[in-house]
Design a protein around this motif. Structure first.
Motif, PDB file in Angstrom:
ATOM      1  N   CYS A  93       0.853  -1.191   0.000  1.00 47.12           N
ATOM      2  CA  CYS A  93       0.000   0.000   0.000  1.00 47.12           C
ATOM      3  C   CYS A  93       0.889   1.241   0.000  1.00 47.12           C
ATOM      4  O   CYS A  93       1.885   1.310   0.736  1.00 47.12           O
ATOM      5  CB  CYS A  93      -0.902   0.018   1.232  1.00 47.12           C
ATOM      6  SG  CYS A  93      -2.098  -1.331   1.288  1.00 47.12           S
ATOM      7  N   THR A  94       0.522   2.205  -0.819  1.00 46.87           N
ATOM      8  CA  THR A  94       1.353   3.400  -0.960  1.00 46.87           C
ATOM      9  C   THR A  94       0.665   4.665  -0.462  1.00 46.87           C
ATOM     10  O   THR A  94       1.306   5.712  -0.408  1.00 46.87           O
ATOM     11  CB  THR A  94       1.737   3.603  -2.432  1.00 46.87           C
ATOM     12  OG1 THR A  94       0.531   3.692  -3.230  1.00 46.87           O
ATOM     13  CG2 THR A  94       2.592   2.440  -2.932  1.00 46.87           C
ATOM     14  N   ALA A  95      -0.608   4.588  -0.103  1.00 50.97           N
ATOM     15  CA  ALA A  95      -1.319   5.784   0.343  1.00 50.97           C
ATOM     16  C   ALA A  95      -0.718   6.296   1.640  1.00 50.97           C
ATOM     17  O   ALA A  95      -0.210   5.524   2.469  1.00 50.97           O
ATOM     18  CB  ALA A  95      -2.804   5.485   0.542  1.00 50.97           C
ATOM     19  N   GLU A  96      -0.776   7.607   1.829  1.00 55.19           N
ATOM     20  CA  GLU A  96      -0.256   8.216   3.048  1.00 55.19           C
ATOM     21  C   GLU A  96      -0.958   7.624   4.270  1.00 55.19           C
ATOM     22  O   GLU A  96      -2.177   7.483   4.297  1.00 55.19           O
ATOM     23  CB  GLU A  96      -0.488   9.729   3.001  1.00 55.19           C
ATOM     24  CG  GLU A  96       0.078  10.481   4.193  1.00 55.19           C
ATOM     25  CD  GLU A  96      -0.144  11.978   4.095  1.00 55.19           C
ATOM     26  OE1 GLU A  96       0.159  12.685   5.073  1.00 55.19           O
ATOM     27  OE2 GLU A  96      -0.633  12.437   3.044  1.00 55.19           O
ATOM     28  N   GLY A  97      -0.193   7.269   5.275  1.00 53.91           N
ATOM     29  CA  GLY A  97      -0.750   6.716   6.496  1.00 53.91           C
ATOM     30  C   GLY A  97      -0.935   5.218   6.471  1.00 53.91           C
ATOM     31  O   GLY A  97      -1.413   4.639   7.451  1.00 53.91           O
ATOM     32  N   SER A  98      -0.576   4.560   5.376  1.00 57.15           N
ATOM     33  CA  SER A  98      -0.747   3.105   5.292  1.00 57.15           C
ATOM     34  C   SER A  98       0.068   2.411   6.375  1.00 57.15           C
ATOM     35  O   SER A  98       1.197   2.798   6.669  1.00 57.15           O
ATOM     36  CB  SER A  98      -0.311   2.592   3.918  1.00 57.15           C
ATOM     37  OG  SER A  98      -1.140   3.108   2.900  1.00 57.15           O
ATOM     38  N   ALA A  99      -0.518   1.380   6.960  1.00 55.20           N
ATOM     39  CA  ALA A  99       0.185   0.627   7.996  1.00 55.20           C
ATOM     40  C   ALA A  99       1.399  -0.075   7.396  1.00 55.20           C
ATOM     41  O   ALA A  99       1.306  -0.652   6.303  1.00 55.20           O
ATOM     42  CB  ALA A  99      -0.764  -0.387   8.623  1.00 55.20           C
ATOM     43  N   PRO A 100       2.545  -0.034   8.080  1.00 51.39           N
ATOM     44  CA  PRO A 100       3.724  -0.752   7.587  1.00 51.39           C
ATOM     45  C   PRO A 100       3.405  -2.230   7.363  1.00 51.39           C
ATOM     46  O   PRO A 100       2.817  -2.886   8.220  1.00 51.39           O
ATOM     47  CB  PRO A 100       4.747  -0.571   8.711  1.00 51.39           C
ATOM     48  CG  PRO A 100       4.325   0.685   9.412  1.00 51.39           C
ATOM     49  CD  PRO A 100       2.823   0.689   9.342  1.00 51.39           C
ATOM     50  N   GLY A 101       3.751  -2.707   6.194  1.00 52.50           N
ATOM     51  CA  GLY A 101       3.515  -4.105   5.875  1.00 52.50           C
ATOM     52  C   GLY A 101       2.153  -4.386   5.272  1.00 52.50           C
ATOM     53  O   GLY A 101       1.882  -5.523   4.869  1.00 52.50           O
ATOM     54  N   SER A 102       1.278  -3.394   5.196  1.00 57.06           N
ATOM     55  CA  SER A 102      -0.054  -3.634   4.636  1.00 57.06           C
ATOM     56  C   SER A 102       0.022  -3.749   3.116  1.00 57.06           C
ATOM     57  O   SER A 102       0.892  -3.159   2.465  1.00 57.06           O
ATOM     58  CB  SER A 102      -1.019  -2.519   5.027  1.00 57.06           C
ATOM     59  OG  SER A 102      -0.577  -1.256   4.555  1.00 57.06           O
ATOM     60  N   GLU A 103      -0.881  -4.527   2.561  1.00 55.48           N
ATOM     61  CA  GLU A 103      -0.926  -4.779   1.124  1.00 55.48           C
ATOM     62  C   GLU A 103      -2.260  -4.326   0.563  1.00 55.48           C
ATOM     63  O   GLU A 103      -3.288  -4.386   1.248  1.00 55.48           O
ATOM     64  CB  GLU A 103      -0.733  -6.271   0.844  1.00 55.48           C
ATOM     65  CG  GLU A 103       0.582  -6.836   1.343  1.00 55.48           C
ATOM     66  CD  GLU A 103       0.616  -8.354   1.202  1.00 55.48           C
ATOM     67  OE1 GLU A 103       1.391  -8.837   0.360  1.00 55.48           O
ATOM     68  OE2 GLU A 103      -0.141  -9.016   1.931  1.00 55.48           O
ATOM     69  N   CYS A 104      -2.252  -3.896  -0.688  1.00 51.53           N
ATOM     70  CA  CYS A 104      -3.465  -3.431  -1.348  1.00 51.53           C
ATOM     71  C   CYS A 104      -3.652  -4.170  -2.672  1.00 51.53           C
ATOM     72  O   CYS A 104      -2.704  -4.688  -3.254  1.00 51.53           O
ATOM     73  CB  CYS A 104      -3.390  -1.919  -1.602  1.00 51.53           C
ATOM     74  SG  CYS A 104      -3.520  -0.910  -0.099  1.00 51.53           S
TER      75      CYS A 104
END
Length: 500
Positions: free
Chosen positions: A43-54
């Motif tokens: 995930c690249t959006a601002e504020g995305s949790a580290p390690g999260s995937e989209c």
């Protein structure tokens, strides 16, 4: 764990028609096979949790035409950090209508993963029209998207003529410009999209936490796909009456504000607030507030930063939203202090509504609440209801009973709303504040009654909207977390006391 300011705005806007239990045909209730494999990326959006995937999930625009056009659904996940403890996927269902599950996961995913001890991959999605999903736009005029106009606050004398005209314009704009995507915005379709997501994840069942409007989405999913639910949490539920749904939710906010106001009054009169104290006694806060709102009705002021009018309805709107949680009390208190000082000149407190609602937020909210169920059509009925409501509940000035674009909606409720019943597995845990300004406890009791032995209800001696990992009540946090980790619920409905 509720969505914060933005979702509070959307929820504050709110938020089916069959008289007997709805039997869902097998073809309509089941997800068509063959959901495409998800192509996950960081995930690249601002504020995305580290390690999260989209990823992006295409789903049918119309589930009666599974091979027809599709819309894109933005999805995200945060994998369990304890693979040996993982037991499945936990879905975060956002509030609204119009809340972003992807943003909720970015903000709360790590907190939820910790509370559930790595038992789940935390997953979520943006409903149709929201966030990274296929966009919609009704082309609503900017003035009609201003918060105080979109909500159709009555004039100080109770007149709703402006609201009638605006509601008609919004409905006509959506009929012209919304297209098939707008017409597809329903709670039942969100449930179907969720089941497509489950299938794409490769999960036989989902666990879930639905908050606010998300509890209705969760209840509808559990009714349509009961065999695909694992551990199901409904946090801050409303009355699921299929004849009213969002219309009833909005109406109930009048009493909800009355329920929650005493908590604010005690805070505002607390001597510990020093010079910022609003009154010497808690019982003095309500008459002070009503008198100040009435004064602003007669003599509006302006906000120095925007030049917008500071009216009694602005004050009432900010109060209604501030009752969602104690962390918001200073906002309305600051506005009260600003209105009580500085004579007749512009106030220096920031304008709480400097920008209109976005086209997307306005369209998604209107689409879901108007498509799900038929609303009364006659403006005269709303005039009568406003006249009664503003006398019974002056804190909200008749707004919860006022007219909406749904009174003039076209092509609505092609599919009957879902009746929530006691048919299904006993795997639902409800958690609810006793003094909720948005989804009052009495509405949650209606959801509890509808679910029967499928559910247990934990009532929390607290105000505000949203409970688990949000209200600061250790008892309710423990009960919900233990249920999600172990599957154990209270044997019967129970109460968590304040401070426990």
């Amino acid at each position: 764990m509720r969505s914060r300011t933005r979702t509070a705005v959307i929820v504050a806007l709110s938020a089916a028609a069959c008289a007997t239990a709805l039997a869902v045909p097998a073809q309509a209730a089941s997800s068509p096979a063959g959901s495409p494999a998800l192509k996950w990326h960081a995930c690249t959006a601002e504020g995305s949790a580290p390690g999260s995937e989209c990823a992006t999930l295409p789903v049918p625009l119309d589930y009666s035409k599974p091979s027809g056009p599709t819309v894109d659904i933005a999805v995200s996940r945060l994998r369990s950090d304890r693979p040996h403890a993982r037991r499945g996927a936990l879905l975060l269902i956002s509030g609204g209508p119009g809340g972003s599950g992807v943003r909720d996961l970015a903000r709360d995913g790590e907190k939820v993963r910790k509370a559930t001890k790595g038992a789940y991959d935390i997953v979520s999605l943006d409903p149709r029209g929201v966030g990274g999903s296929t966009a919609i736009d009704c082309g609503i005029d900017e003035d009609d998207r201003q918060m105080l106009n979109f909500r159709a606050w009555p004039r100080p004398d109770g007149d709703i003529s402006d609201g009638v005209a605006r509601s008609r314009r919004v409905a006509e704009a959506c009929a012209r410009n919304g297209g098939d995507v707008l017409r597809s915005l329903t709670t039942r379709n969100q449930a179907r999209d969720t089941d497509r997501f489950r299938e794409a994840l490769g999960e036989k069942k989902l666990s879930a936490v639905g908050v606010s409007y998300g509890t209705y989405v969760g209840a509808v999913y559990a009714q349509m796909f009961p065999e695909r639910t694992d551990r199901w949490v409904l946090d801050s539920s409303a009355d699921p009456d299929p004849a009213r749904v969002a219309h009833g939710w909005l109406n109930n906010m009048s009493g909800g504000a009355d329920d929650a106001f005493p908590d604010f009054a005690r805070w505002a009169a607390d001597p510990a607030r020093g010079k910022d104290r609003l009154a010497e006694r808690a019982e003095d806060v309500r008459p002070m507030f009503l008198a100040l709102a009435a004064e602003l009705d007669r003599k509006p002021r302006t906000f120095k930063d925007t030049g917008h009018a500071f009216t009694g309805n602005v004050l009432r709107q900010v109060l209604q939203m501030s009752l969602y949680g104690k962390e918001r009390y200073p906002t309305v208190a600051g506005l009260i202090q600003a209105a009580r000082s500085g004579g007749d000149g512009p106030v220096t407190a920031p304008d709480p509504f400097p920008e209109p609602l976005s086209q997307r937020d306005a369209a998604v909210f209107a689409g879901i609440v108007c498509n799900d169920v038929a609303w009364p059509r006659d403006p005269a009925a709303y005039r009568r209801d406003v006249a009664v409501d503003r006398v019974r509940h002056p804190l909200t000035g008749g707004m919860p009973a006022s007219i909406t674009p749904c009174a003039f909606w076209k092509d609505a409720h092609a599919e009957k709303a879902t009746r929530i019943t006691d048919r299904g597995p006993s795997n639902i845990l409800m958690v609810q504040n006793l003094r909720d300004p948005s989804t009052p406890h009495r509405g949650a009791l209606k959801m509890r009654e509808a679910l029967g032995d499928r559910a247990r209800l934990v009532s929390v001696d607290a105000g505000g909207h949203g409970v688990w990992l949000d209200s600061g009540n250790a008892c309710s946090d423990r009960v919900v977390s233990e249920f999600l980790v172990t599957g154990e619920r209270p044997a019967r409905d129970t109460v968590c006391r304040a401070g426990h």
